[in-house]
Design a protein around this motif. Structure first.
Motif, PDB file in Angstrom:
ATOM      1  N   TYR A  99       0.840  -1.076   0.062  1.00 32.08           N
ATOM      2  CA  TYR A  99      -0.009   0.093  -0.139  1.00 32.08           C
ATOM      3  C   TYR A  99       0.673   1.210   0.124  1.00 32.08           C
ATOM      4  O   TYR A  99       0.394   2.587   0.589  1.00 32.08           O
ATOM      5  CB  TYR A  99      -0.988  -0.084   1.236  1.00 32.08           C
ATOM      6  N   HIS A 150      -0.533   4.396  -1.222  1.00 32.34           N
ATOM      7  CA  HIS A 150      -1.993   5.053  -0.929  1.00 32.34           C
ATOM      8  C   HIS A 150      -1.682   6.534  -0.502  1.00 32.34           C
ATOM      9  O   HIS A 150      -0.778   6.924   0.140  1.00 32.34           O
ATOM     10  CB  HIS A 150      -2.201   4.298   0.379  1.00 32.34           C
ATOM     11  N   PRO A 151      -2.758   7.601  -0.651  1.00 34.24           N
ATOM     12  CA  PRO A 151      -4.147   7.025  -1.093  1.00 34.24           C
ATOM     13  C   PRO A 151      -4.186   7.171  -2.880  1.00 34.24           C
ATOM     14  O   PRO A 151      -5.430   7.037  -3.435  1.00 34.24           O
ATOM     15  CB  PRO A 151      -4.777   8.249  -0.846  1.00 34.24           C
ATOM     16  N   ASP A 174      -7.825   6.061  -3.354  1.00 30.92           N
ATOM     17  CA  ASP A 174      -8.883   5.975  -2.138  1.00 30.92           C
ATOM     18  C   ASP A 174      -9.738   7.427  -2.168  1.00 30.92           C
ATOM     19  O   ASP A 174      -9.121   8.390  -1.638  1.00 30.92           O
ATOM     20  CB  ASP A 174      -7.913   5.951  -0.771  1.00 30.92           C
ATOM     21  N   HIS A 210      -9.927   9.025   1.274  1.00 30.86           N
ATOM     22  CA  HIS A 210      -8.829   9.901   1.692  1.00 30.86           C
ATOM     23  C   HIS A 210      -8.392  11.341   0.805  1.00 30.86           C
ATOM     24  O   HIS A 210      -8.206  12.287   1.274  1.00 30.86           O
ATOM     25  CB  HIS A 210      -7.620   9.063   1.771  1.00 30.86           C
ATOM     26  N   TRP A 246      -1.262  12.292  10.008  1.00 30.96           N
ATOM     27  CA  TRP A 246      -1.088  11.566   9.126  1.00 30.96           C
ATOM     28  C   TRP A 246       0.236  11.091   8.746  1.00 30.96           C
ATOM     29  O   TRP A 246       0.752  10.183   8.151  1.00 30.96           O
ATOM     30  CB  TRP A 246      -1.712  11.575   7.689  1.00 30.96           C
ATOM     31  N   TYR A 298       0.108   3.849   9.883  1.00 39.91           N
ATOM     32  CA  TYR A 298      -0.353   4.743   8.918  1.00 39.91           C
ATOM     33  C   TYR A 298      -1.562   3.934   8.264  1.00 39.91           C
ATOM     34  O   TYR A 298      -2.726   4.430   8.168  1.00 39.91           O
ATOM     35  CB  TYR A 298       0.517   5.301   7.505  1.00 39.91           C
ATOM     36  N   LEU A 299      -1.163   2.693   7.871  1.00 40.01           N
ATOM     37  CA  LEU A 299      -2.208   1.895   7.280  1.00 40.01           C
ATOM     38  C   LEU A 299      -3.434   1.413   8.311  1.00 40.01           C
ATOM     39  O   LEU A 299      -4.898   1.561   8.083  1.00 40.01           O
ATOM     40  CB  LEU A 299      -1.756   0.585   6.754  1.00 40.01           C
ATOM     41  N   VAL A 330      -5.590   4.361   7.998  1.00 38.39           N
ATOM     42  CA  VAL A 330      -6.532   4.225   6.982  1.00 38.39           C
ATOM     43  C   VAL A 330      -7.755   3.168   7.287  1.00 38.39           C
ATOM     44  O   VAL A 330      -8.981   3.572   6.939  1.00 38.39           O
ATOM     45  CB  VAL A 330      -5.860   3.697   5.751  1.00 38.39           C
ATOM     46  N   ASN A 377     -11.567   0.637   4.863  1.00 45.97           N
ATOM     47  CA  ASN A 377     -11.492   1.282   3.960  1.00 45.97           C
ATOM     48  C   ASN A 377     -10.579   0.499   2.728  1.00 45.97           C
ATOM     49  O   ASN A 377     -10.532   0.644   1.574  1.00 45.97           O
ATOM     50  CB  ASN A 377     -10.744   2.565   4.275  1.00 45.97           C
ATOM     51  N   LEU A 378      -9.521  -0.259   3.534  1.00 41.60           N
ATOM     52  CA  LEU A 378      -8.574  -0.863   2.600  1.00 41.60           C
ATOM     53  C   LEU A 378      -9.169  -2.016   1.716  1.00 41.60           C
ATOM     54  O   LEU A 378      -8.810  -2.373   0.754  1.00 41.60           O
ATOM     55  CB  LEU A 378      -7.266  -1.638   3.458  1.00 41.60           C
TER      56      LEU A 378
END
Lengths: 252, 325
Positions: B250, B253-254, B264, B267, B288, B298-299, B302, B306-307
């Motif tokens: 990831y 991301h985002p 995302d 986000h 963040w 961080y993940l 999230v 959401n992931l």
């Protein structure tokens, strides 16, 4: 009261310019809608491609950016920017590009860079991206505009992408061998460019829109003598747009 | 655990990769395009380490560009386009920085920037095109003259010359090569031999990587040599171009990563809101970027829910039916 929106009318009006066999360069937003609608309604043999390198994606969902993962699915080829630009200007291909802009002038030159002073602008926009490149190389450019006086100006704050430059033969004299502005599709009308002077003229006004309103909202004089009323989208056009092209209503 | 002996010296943490290869004033090329495959994990680490005065060289970029500018890491920018697709047609901190006169900038087009990376990769001083003739891209020099004497900055923005193979009037635009100090690339796979595989569109990542002195690759997965060499037609960069490899699932991301996860929308919409306001943006960075001690943390923020929403359908390569408003 029309039973369709400005965006629907614009997507259909622009889509009508696409012919079978055309290679269509799509940007974001309305231009994605127009390109997809054109392929599904008028020109099934047109090929849509993106400057990021995605060629002929199946576009089962509307992309939100030209790099969207959705432009990578169902393609004949996933490549990169160099390949994409080798297609835009290729001598064997007839390429139509859809662009948008913050400002346009009477020769179809576009500004997507700044309003105000370049170094300390009042408003900074995204910049050229691939717009300057496709304006130089494509066989024809169709530009989407919101029809406002401050956007249709005699003098651009910044000339990002060349249309007919200063009119007449000036584009060719710059050293650009083909292409030029083909049409401007706004929320009020479709404008085209005179074959000789290369000045913008009113070609079609949408049903319910007066010629006066268009003239009032254009910041330079335009010829309206060739204007006629545009054909509204058919029920089938609208069904395809709403049910097949953008069922999630991301842009419509 | 596999210690990946072939790439053991290149495998490292985000922290080490930035410490070893990125300095104040580094000229950096970032891979990806607007809201796809931005090297976000490494961008966040650059911010955490307080790297200053970066000279960014980009074609069309979005989230990584914007967060680096917003965090005050960027002094100079050569760019074609700053936008996050429909989520921010013009990148917001980029826009503010230019309007406030906070950064030095030079505008080019996408193709021009790509050609400049290609020139750097090929070891030639310039490439040429017809794109730009008649455009104000050729009328306004963004950088002040004193910068032009510095290493790795071209002594002028461009040159126009007559095509020497044509006796008639025929102008072309010459664009100076770029040879950035570092290229930051996020890829889906790195083989345990160091071979890099980018799935989907490669944008200008190959040219950027080959033009740079140092290449840092973050990746979703490290895969066996037998896998990466089974179908070499799919590969993007040979091992010897890569100096640092960081496994960061990831890590874009985002922004999206084809066949792994979509961009995302939640986000990007949050970012759009906070980026408009200086105080909210500072709080966003505190929360963040500065406020997390690892990418796992961080993940976690999230969130699994959401992931899972952005998880790509492996057949389509994106999250089918994802609410993208």
């Amino acid at each position: 009261m029309a039973d369709y929106t400005d965006n629907e009318m614009m997507a259909i009006s622009a889509g009508r310019f696409v012919k079978d066999g055309d290679i269509v360069f799509a940007g974001t937003g309305l231009s994605m809608l127009a390109a997809t609608a054109a392929k599904r309604i008028y020109a099934p043999k047109a090929v849509i491609f993106f400057e990021t390198g995605g060629i002929d994606p199946s576009l089962e969902e509307i992309p939100m950016a030209v790099s969207d993962l959705r432009v990578m699915y169902g393609t004949c080829l996933n490549s990169g920017l160099i390949e994409a630009f080798s297609i835009v200007g290729h001598r064997r291909l007839h390429t139509i590009a859809f662009l948008g802009a913050a400002q346009i002038d009477q020769y179809g030159n576009l500004n997507t860079t700044v309003i105000g002073d370049y170094w300390r602008p009042k408003t900074r926009f995204s910049g050229s991206g691939g717009a300057c490149d496709v304006s130089a190389f494509a066989s024809g450019v169709i530009t989407f505009m919101q029809h406002e006086k401050r956007r249709f100006v005699e003098k651009l704050d910044y000339l990002t992408s060349v249309g007919w430059y200063k009119g007449g033969e000036s584009r060719r004299n710059l050293g650009l061998q083909r292409g030029g502005a083909l049409a401007v599709v706004t929320n009020l009308c479709v404008m085209r460019f005179d074959d000789t002077t290369k000045e913008m003229y009113l070609a079609e006004y949408y049903p319910g829109i007066t010629v006066d309103r268009i003239v009032e909202n254009t910041g330079f004089p335009i010829d309206v003598s060739r204007a006629r009323e545009a054909e509204p989208p058919s029920a089938e056009d609208l069904r395809i747009l709403r049910e097949e092209v953008d069922p999630q209503r991301l842009i419509l | 655990m596999n210690n990946y002996h072939e790439i053991a010296e290149k495998l490292m943490s985000l922290e080490e990769a930035v410490k070893r290869f990125i300095n104040d004033g580094s000229q950096i090329a970032i891979g990806g395009f607007t809201i796809v495959r931005n090297p976000m994990a490494i961008a966040y680490e650059i911010i955490r380490q307080g790297i200053k005065d970066i000279h960014l060289v980009c074609h069309s970029h979005g989230q990584a560009l914007d967060v680096l500018i917003g965090a005050g890491c960027v002094k100079r920018l050569e760019i074609a386009y700053g936008g996050n697709g429909r989520y921010a047609p013009t990148c917001i901190r980029f826009k503010k920085a230019i309007q406030r006169g906070e950064i030095q900038f030079e505008d080019y087009s996408n193709y021009q920037m790509t050609l400049r990376f290609l020139a750097g990769a090929l070891g030639v001083p310039f490439m040429l095109t017809k794109s730009g003739l008649g455009s104000d891209l050729l009328n306004n020099e963004g950088f002040p003259q004193e910068i032009r004497k510095e290493p790795k900055v071209a002594n002028k923005k461009f040159a126009v010359m007559q095509n020497p193979f044509n006796e008639e009037d025929d102008k072309v635009v010459l664009l100076p090569a770029l040879t950035p100090d570092v290229a930051l690339i996020h890829a889906q796979y790195v083989g345990e031999d160091g071979t890099v595989r980018i799935k989907g569109l490669t944008f200008a990542d190959i040219e950027q990587a080959k033009s740079a002195d140092v290449v840092i690759v973050t990746c979703e997965e490290i895969v066996p040599r037998s896998f990466i060499r089974l179908d070499p037609d799919q590969n993007t960069l040979p091992p010897f171009f890569v100096d640092a490899i960081v496994k960061v699932p990831y890590g874009a991301h985002p922004t999206g990563c084809y066949t792994f996860y979509d961009y995302d929308p939640k986000h990007l919409n949050l970012y759009k809101k906070v980026a408009e306001d200086d105080r909210l943006f500072k709080e966003y960075l505190d929360e963040w970027v500065y406020g997390v001690s690892s990418y796992d943390e961080y993940l976690n923020k999230v969130g699994t829910e959401n992931l899972l929403k952005i998880k790509a359908n492996p057949v389509f390569g994106y999250a089918v039916g994802l609410d993208r408003k």
